[in-house]
Write a protein that holds these residues in place. Structure first.
Motif, short mmCIF file in Angstrom:
data_model
loop_
_atom_site.label_atom_id
_atom_site.label_comp_id
_atom_site.label_asym_id
_atom_site.label_seq_id
_atom_site.Cartn_x
_atom_site.Cartn_y
_atom_site.Cartn_z
N MET A 1 0.84 -1.20 0.00
CA MET A 1 0.00 0.00 0.00
C MET A 1 0.87 1.25 0.00
O MET A 1 0.91 2.01 0.96
CB MET A 1 -0.90 0.00 1.24
N SER A 2 1.63 1.43 -1.10
CA SER A 2 2.54 2.58 -1.09
C SER A 2 2.30 3.42 -2.35
O SER A 2 1.60 3.01 -3.26
CB SER A 2 3.98 2.09 -1.05
N VAL A 3 2.92 4.59 -2.35
CA VAL A 3 2.86 5.46 -3.52
C VAL A 3 4.02 5.08 -4.44
O VAL A 3 5.16 4.97 -3.97
CB VAL A 3 2.98 6.94 -3.09
N SER A 4 3.74 4.86 -5.71
CA SER A 4 4.85 4.51 -6.61
C SER A 4 4.94 5.52 -7.75
O SER A 4 3.94 6.14 -8.14
CB SER A 4 4.69 3.09 -7.16
N LEU A 5 6.15 5.66 -8.26
CA LEU A 5 6.40 6.64 -9.32
C LEU A 5 6.62 5.92 -10.65
O LEU A 5 7.43 5.00 -10.74
CB LEU A 5 7.65 7.46 -8.97
N GLU A 6 5.91 6.36 -11.66
CA GLU A 6 6.06 5.79 -13.00
C GLU A 6 6.78 6.83 -13.85
O GLU A 6 6.35 7.99 -13.90
CB GLU A 6 4.64 5.58 -13.54
N THR A 7 7.84 6.42 -14.54
CA THR A 7 8.63 7.40 -15.30
C THR A 7 8.62 7.11 -16.80
O THR A 7 9.39 7.72 -17.55
CB THR A 7 10.09 7.44 -14.78
N ARG A 8 7.72 6.21 -17.24
CA ARG A 8 7.73 5.83 -18.67
C ARG A 8 7.48 7.02 -19.59
O ARG A 8 7.92 7.03 -20.73
CB ARG A 8 6.72 4.72 -18.94
N TYR A 9 6.77 8.03 -19.11
CA TYR A 9 6.43 9.17 -19.99
C TYR A 9 7.54 10.23 -20.03
O TYR A 9 7.35 11.33 -20.53
CB TYR A 9 5.08 9.78 -19.58
N LEU A 10 8.69 9.86 -19.46
CA LEU A 10 9.88 10.74 -19.59
C LEU A 10 10.70 10.33 -20.81
O LEU A 10 11.67 11.01 -21.18
CB LEU A 10 10.76 10.66 -18.35
N GLU A 11 10.30 9.20 -21.41
CA GLU A 11 11.05 8.70 -22.56
C GLU A 11 11.14 9.77 -23.66
O GLU A 11 10.13 10.41 -23.99
CB GLU A 11 10.37 7.45 -23.13
N GLY A 12 12.33 9.98 -24.15
CA GLY A 12 12.53 11.03 -25.15
C GLY A 12 12.88 12.37 -24.50
O GLY A 12 13.28 13.31 -25.18
N PHE A 13 12.72 12.46 -23.19
CA PHE A 13 13.04 13.71 -22.49
C PHE A 13 14.25 13.54 -21.54
O PHE A 13 15.01 14.46 -21.31
CB PHE A 13 11.84 14.20 -21.67
N VAL A 14 14.34 12.32 -20.94
CA VAL A 14 15.43 12.05 -19.99
C VAL A 14 16.12 10.76 -20.43
O VAL A 14 15.45 9.76 -20.69
CB VAL A 14 14.88 11.90 -18.55
N ARG A 15 17.46 10.78 -20.49
CA ARG A 15 18.18 9.57 -20.91
C ARG A 15 18.57 8.76 -19.67
O ARG A 15 18.72 9.32 -18.58
CB ARG A 15 19.44 9.96 -21.68
N ALA A 16 18.75 7.46 -19.90
CA ALA A 16 18.99 6.52 -18.78
C ALA A 16 20.16 6.97 -17.90
O ALA A 16 20.09 6.92 -16.67
CB ALA A 16 19.22 5.12 -19.32
N HIS A 17 21.25 7.43 -18.51
CA HIS A 17 22.44 7.73 -17.71
C HIS A 17 22.24 8.95 -16.79
O HIS A 17 22.98 9.15 -15.84
CB HIS A 17 23.65 7.96 -18.62
N GLU A 18 21.22 9.75 -17.08
CA GLU A 18 21.03 10.97 -16.27
C GLU A 18 20.65 10.65 -14.82
O GLU A 18 20.94 11.42 -13.91
CB GLU A 18 19.98 11.88 -16.92
N TRP A 19 19.96 9.51 -14.64
CA TRP A 19 19.59 9.12 -13.28
C TRP A 19 20.83 8.82 -12.46
O TRP A 19 20.98 9.30 -11.33
CB TRP A 19 18.68 7.89 -13.30
N GLY A 20 21.71 8.02 -13.05
CA GLY A 20 22.92 7.61 -12.35
C GLY A 20 23.76 8.81 -11.95
O GLY A 20 24.33 8.85 -10.86
N ALA A 21 23.79 9.79 -12.83
CA ALA A 21 24.61 10.97 -12.56
C ALA A 21 24.12 11.73 -11.32
O ALA A 21 24.89 12.43 -10.66
CB ALA A 21 24.60 11.89 -13.78
N LEU A 22 22.85 11.57 -10.98
CA LEU A 22 22.31 12.31 -9.83
C LEU A 22 22.39 11.53 -8.52
O LEU A 22 22.21 12.10 -7.45
CB LEU A 22 20.84 12.66 -10.09
N GLN A 23 22.65 10.21 -8.61
CA GLN A 23 22.59 9.38 -7.40
C GLN A 23 23.51 9.91 -6.29
O GLN A 23 23.12 9.97 -5.13
CB GLN A 23 22.93 7.92 -7.74
#
Ligand code: PA5
Length: 447
Positions: A1-23
């Protein structure tokens, strides 16, 4: 029973490596928050509040709410900013934006002291005539002008209509534990008081007496609200953004801001979220908007606002991204009936629930907006109930703190709010502000 985040609609706007760079930055923000070494570290009480709160006061809140439900027809909640938005958001979300108009065994609840409008105050006084009134005045500082004016008016109203002694029993003050004008007045008059903890700022205070008393008066289950927040406290403590959706939300906002998306549009497809949007806007606007930085928090309710702002989101300048709150279960639903004549041509919807049609509106919109150049984040929230709301409140508060640290600002102060007050006091001739008055009058064209 938790809140979850869906990021599929960022496709074309955010590239995969950008997440890692912010960790690395998220981990540093997490460490600063949890070790209490970051900016504003004297205002971190909200972080452990869902499990570490005053249980005796919580029981007093429930008892006072029960008393108010029995002896009150109209409950006036006086406060501004963080001292009213959370309660109003929760009541509208959990009960209804039409709460006051509905048949119920709890008092009507109105909010006062959140503007300086004489018209609004007078209308409210008129509504009170002939009804049993109780007042909850909420001000951490105890000196904020808007609620202070409204409280003076309602205190006077109660004393005139039910007498001084009865008025004392009908006034509940939520304020600082020890200091401030309101605390002094409450002690002198013997009002029942509740505490805004020193280490919890106004916009992070909905899970203290600030929010809990009005929410309980409306008949909401505040224990379930706290339980939802406690679950979030436990679930959202992992610094890894691949496992912690709260931190991933903070990271996504930061990535999008760096790409020039300066406006975050909070979207919901349920009108009961309109005030929740307002609460969220204050939380993020006051926490991040400083030092020349921050995302501008805006909000809409779709599909209503698809017919007003939809054009801009689809086709206007690419300054924004959307965060959509989607709920697994709505408390009520309706099925469209078959119509023999089908004059309105709506039989293609016959037998389908409004929730399904609303869902299709969301799906169609999120894809269209993506095609039009607007990325979306989606928050999947289990239900419109107390547990989910408690979880969501904590989720947003923690994401806000992490977002502030990612930006390099103090997410717990609000120095900018003082500027209008200084000018207003000077122009009104408040003692102590004399030196500023002449210069301000001159700028207003009055020599
Ligand atoms: O978040 C904040 O700190 C502010 O919005 C305050 O809640 C608001 O200004 C009201 O302040 P007070 O509770 O001191 O009257």
């Amino acid at each position: 029973m938790s809140v979850s985040l869906e990021t599929r609609y960022l496709e074309g706007f955010v590239r995969a490596h950008e997440w890692g760079a912010l960790q690395e930055q998220v981990s540093a923000a997490h460490e600063a928050l949890h070790s209490g070494t970051g900016l504003g570290n004297d205002f971190l009480g909200w972080l452990s509040l869902p499990t570490d709160y005053d249980k005796a006061e919580f029981a007093r809140i429930q008892a006072a709410a029960e008393r108010i439900r029995q002896d009150t027809d109209i409950f006036i909640v006086i406060g501004i900013g963080g001292s009213y938005l959370g309660a109003r958001a929760a009541i509208e979300f959990l009960k209804s934006p039409l709460y006051n108009a509905k048949k119920k065994d709890t008092p009507d609840i109105y909010f006062a002291g959140n503007s300086i409008s004489g018209t609004a105050l007078k209308e409210l006084l008129e509504l009170c005539e002939g009804r049993r009134v109780s007042v909850n005045v909420i001000s951490k500082s105890g000196t904020t002008t808007e609620p202070a004016i409204a409280f003076r008016v309602f205190r006077d109203y109660l004393e005139r209509t039910v007498g001084h002694e009865e008025a004392k029993k009908r006034i509940y003050a939520t304020t600082d534990r020890a200091k401030g004008t309101l605390k002094g007045l409450a002690d002198r008059e013997g009002y029942e008081t509740f505490v805004v903890p020193d280490d919890v700022g106004g916009r992070y205070s909905v899970l203290t007496a600030v929010g809990l008393l009005p929410i309980a008066v409306a008949g909401c289950d505040i224990a379930a609200l706290m339980a939802g927040a406690a679950d979030a406290q436990k679930a959202l403590a992992d610094p890894d953004i691949t496992r912690n959706d709260c931190y991933r939300y903070a990271a996504a906002r930061n990535i999008l801001l760096r790409k020039g998306r300066a406006v975050e549009l909070m979207v919901s497809y349920e009108p009961c979220c309109a005030m929740l949007n307002e609460w969220w806007k204050q939380l993020y606007g006051e926490s991040e908007g400083k030092d020349g930085k921050g995302l501008f928090p805006a909000s809409v309710v779709f599909s209503t606002d698809l017919h007003s702002l939809g054009q801009f989101v689809q086709d206007g300048s690419n300054m924004l991204f959307e965060t959509v709150m989607q709920f697994g279960r709505a408390p009520e639903d309706m099925v469209i009936e078959e119509d023999a004549d089908n004059v309105d041509g709506l039989n293609f919807l016959a037998g389908r629930a409004m929730s399904e049609i609303n869902r299709k509106a969301f799906e169609g919109t999120v894809l269209a907006h993506s095609d039009g150049g607007t990325p979306s984040l989606v928050l999947n929230i289990p239900a419109i109930d107390e547990h989910s709301l408690g979880y969501l409140i904590y989720f947003f508060e923690k994401a806000c703190a992490i977002s502030g640290y990612l930006l390099g600002v103090n997410p717990f102060d609000q120095p900018g709010v003082e500027s209008y007050k200084r000018n207003m006091f000077a122009l009104l001739g408040k003692p102590g502000y004399e030196s500023e008055k002449a210069a301000l009058e001159k700028r207003l064209g009055r020599e």
